[in-house]
Design a protein around this motif. Structure first.
Motif, mmCIF file in Angstrom:
data_model
loop_
_atom_site.group_PDB
_atom_site.id
_atom_site.type_symbol
_atom_site.label_atom_id
_atom_site.label_comp_id
_atom_site.label_asym_id
_atom_site.label_seq_id
_atom_site.Cartn_x
_atom_site.Cartn_y
_atom_site.Cartn_z
ATOM 1 N N ARG A 175 0.838 -1.208 0.000
ATOM 2 C CA ARG A 175 0.000 0.000 0.000
ATOM 3 C C ARG A 175 0.866 1.250 0.000
ATOM 4 O O ARG A 175 0.628 2.186 -0.773
ATOM 5 C CB ARG A 175 -0.928 -0.001 1.209
ATOM 6 C CG ARG A 175 -1.679 1.317 1.408
ATOM 7 C CD ARG A 175 -2.556 1.291 2.646
ATOM 8 N NE ARG A 175 -3.127 2.608 2.902
ATOM 9 C CZ ARG A 175 -2.552 3.535 3.675
ATOM 10 N NH1 ARG A 175 -1.373 3.286 4.254
ATOM 11 N NH2 ARG A 175 -3.134 4.705 3.860
ATOM 12 N N ASP A 176 1.859 1.290 0.871
ATOM 13 C CA ASP A 176 2.749 2.455 0.947
ATOM 14 C C ASP A 176 3.408 2.715 -0.406
ATOM 15 O O ASP A 176 3.455 3.861 -0.879
ATOM 16 C CB ASP A 176 3.840 2.228 1.991
ATOM 17 C CG ASP A 176 3.300 2.094 3.407
ATOM 18 O OD1 ASP A 176 2.209 2.638 3.672
ATOM 19 O OD2 ASP A 176 3.963 1.440 4.231
ATOM 20 N N LEU A 224 -2.507 -7.014 -0.251
ATOM 21 C CA LEU A 224 -2.709 -5.574 -0.066
ATOM 22 C C LEU A 224 -3.557 -5.380 1.180
ATOM 23 O O LEU A 224 -4.661 -5.919 1.275
ATOM 24 C CB LEU A 224 -3.395 -4.969 -1.291
ATOM 25 C CG LEU A 224 -3.577 -3.448 -1.283
ATOM 26 C CD1 LEU A 224 -2.227 -2.727 -1.265
ATOM 27 C CD2 LEU A 224 -4.399 -2.996 -2.485
ATOM 28 N N THR A 225 -3.036 -4.616 2.113
ATOM 29 C CA THR A 225 -3.714 -4.416 3.398
ATOM 30 C C THR A 225 -3.700 -2.937 3.763
ATOM 31 O O THR A 225 -3.055 -2.118 3.111
ATOM 32 C CB THR A 225 -3.013 -5.220 4.516
ATOM 33 O OG1 THR A 225 -1.622 -4.858 4.548
ATOM 34 C CG2 THR A 225 -3.143 -6.713 4.288
ATOM 35 N N HIS A 226 -4.424 -2.612 4.824
ATOM 36 C CA HIS A 226 -4.422 -1.263 5.384
ATOM 37 C C HIS A 226 -4.168 -1.397 6.883
ATOM 38 O O HIS A 226 -4.725 -2.305 7.520
ATOM 39 C CB HIS A 226 -5.761 -0.565 5.135
ATOM 40 C CG HIS A 226 -5.730 0.919 5.355
ATOM 41 N ND1 HIS A 226 -5.575 1.483 6.604
ATOM 42 C CD2 HIS A 226 -5.824 1.958 4.481
ATOM 43 C CE1 HIS A 226 -5.578 2.795 6.495
ATOM 44 N NE2 HIS A 226 -5.723 3.119 5.219
ATOM 45 N N VAL A 263 -5.806 1.282 -4.517
ATOM 46 C CA VAL A 263 -5.580 2.312 -3.499
ATOM 47 C C VAL A 263 -6.157 3.625 -4.033
ATOM 48 O O VAL A 263 -6.300 3.810 -5.242
ATOM 49 C CB VAL A 263 -4.086 2.489 -3.167
ATOM 50 C CG1 VAL A 263 -3.521 1.233 -2.525
ATOM 51 C CG2 VAL A 263 -3.278 2.886 -4.399
ATOM 52 N N LEU A 267 -10.420 -0.402 4.691
ATOM 53 C CA LEU A 267 -10.335 -1.362 3.591
ATOM 54 C C LEU A 267 -11.731 -1.883 3.313
ATOM 55 O O LEU A 267 -12.431 -2.321 4.228
ATOM 56 C CB LEU A 267 -9.386 -2.504 3.954
ATOM 57 C CG LEU A 267 -8.991 -3.456 2.821
ATOM 58 C CD1 LEU A 267 -7.635 -4.115 3.118
ATOM 59 C CD2 LEU A 267 -10.033 -4.549 2.578
ATOM 60 N N VAL A 272 -8.109 1.432 0.857
ATOM 61 C CA VAL A 272 -7.793 0.259 0.039
ATOM 62 C C VAL A 272 -9.100 -0.441 -0.325
ATOM 63 O O VAL A 272 -10.015 -0.528 0.501
ATOM 64 C CB VAL A 272 -6.864 -0.707 0.809
ATOM 65 C CG1 VAL A 272 -6.766 -2.061 0.107
ATOM 66 C CG2 VAL A 272 -5.480 -0.095 0.975
#
Length: 330
Positions: free
Chosen positions: A33-34, A74-76, A172, A82, A274
């Protein structure tokens, strides 16, 4: 290029990239994500940024998988930011599967079939126009997203817990409220098909279940024609195995149309959020009369997406639920 995330033995989360058979840590402490948000801000393609950062130590992804250290790709950090959502009746053949669950007289066309025909006629618009809306549903926040290899839980009140092999888009939202697609991954859009069969208006309830995606994200375009396999293993026996098809060659809607009708809503274009969005399927073991049991393992694979997605089914044990949820008055 395929990307994944895993938790190292020291607890740190690392981003992994592979092309071919070998996987390597990306030389960054950023999560996917970053890195995706940084690429969106700078106008850099994700693959180019990863190659510029360079690859470090090799990673045995299979061992990390077996050790329960693979994460959703892909996470938050805040699961409330999310969204897990999806669209149905998007694939050729999906209407017949749905219609079989809600069988009526031949002359009585179901609402599902009507919506499917709408998609056939207007789901792939030309000239960049918006096409017909698909069926849409909400599955939950990031708390509903289960890691590859982790159990998909069938809650006490559920009547069924069945797999749905799908392709998911991972996104994102940048600082200017623009959605950016990170890539595509295998998805198991776990649902309660018995509840849905009782009445199609229960579909929203039947979808409020966990889901899983990954283990790896395919960066770049989605193949036009995807052929994969969905199976259920019970101990050493395979009790269900069937091919599933996806990609736009096998769909009544274009990916762009499905994305438009999700992200046209302001609430889904909140900076930093996300999104994991399932694109639908036409293959269900439920349609073949299979009833998954506690401990059964769902396995979904398709060559372009790397490692298969595996999740065991866990049927929640415990006392019979209370007749209704207790509400406390302030």
């Amino acid at each position: 290029m395929l990307l994944s995330q895993y938790r190292r033995e020291d607890g740190g989360i690392r981003l992994v990239a592979r092309e071919g058979h070998e996987a390597f840590e990306v030389r960054t402490n950023d999560t996917l994500r970053d890195l995706a948000l940084a690429c969106a801000a700078s106008g850099t393609r994700l693959r180019e940024r990863i190659l510029a950062l360079g690859l470090g130590a090799p990673v045995d992804l299979a061992a990390a998988y077996d050790g329960g250290r693979l994460l959703p790709p892909l996470t938050h950090p805040d699961p409330a930011h999310l969204f897990v959502t999806g669209t149905g009746l998007t694939h050729l053949g999906s209407a017949s599967t749905r219609a079989a669950m809600h069988a009526t007289a031949p002359e009585d066309e179901t609402d599902s079939m009507k919506m499917f025909r709408m998609g056939l006629e207007g789901g792939k618009p030309s000239n960049g126009a918006a096409g017909v809306q698909p069926e849409w549903f909400y599955k939950g926040s990031g708390d509903a997203l289960v890691a590859p290899g982790a159990a998909l839980e069938r809650p006490l009140f559920a009547e069924d817990g069945g797999e749905e092999p799908e392709i998911a888009g991972l996104y994102v939202i940048d600082s200017e409220c623009r959605p950016f697609r990170v890539g595509f991954a295998l998805g198991n859009e776990f649902s309660d098909h018995i509840m849905e069969r009782r009445n199609y208006l229960y579909l929203a309830h039947s979808k409020l279940r966990q889901a899983s995606v990954g283990p790896e994200v395919l960066i770049g375009d989605l193949p036009e024609d995807i052929s994969g396999t969905s199976r259920i293993r019970r101990g050493n026996e395979t009790i269900f195995e069937k091919p599933f098809l996806s990609g736009e060659a096998n769909m009544s809607h274009s990916i762009a149309n499905l994305e438009h009708h999700h992200f046209k809503y302001d609430i889904f274009r909140r900076p930093g959020d996300v999104h994991v969005h399932m694109f639908g399927t036409a293959t269900l073991s439920f349609a073949d009369g299979v009833a998954p049991a506690d401990g059964d393992v769902f396995e979904i694979e398709a060559v372009p997406f790397g490692l298969p997605l595996r999740n065991p089914l866990k049927v929640t044990a415990g006392p019979v639920p209370e007749p209704r949820t207790a509400i406390h008055v302030l």
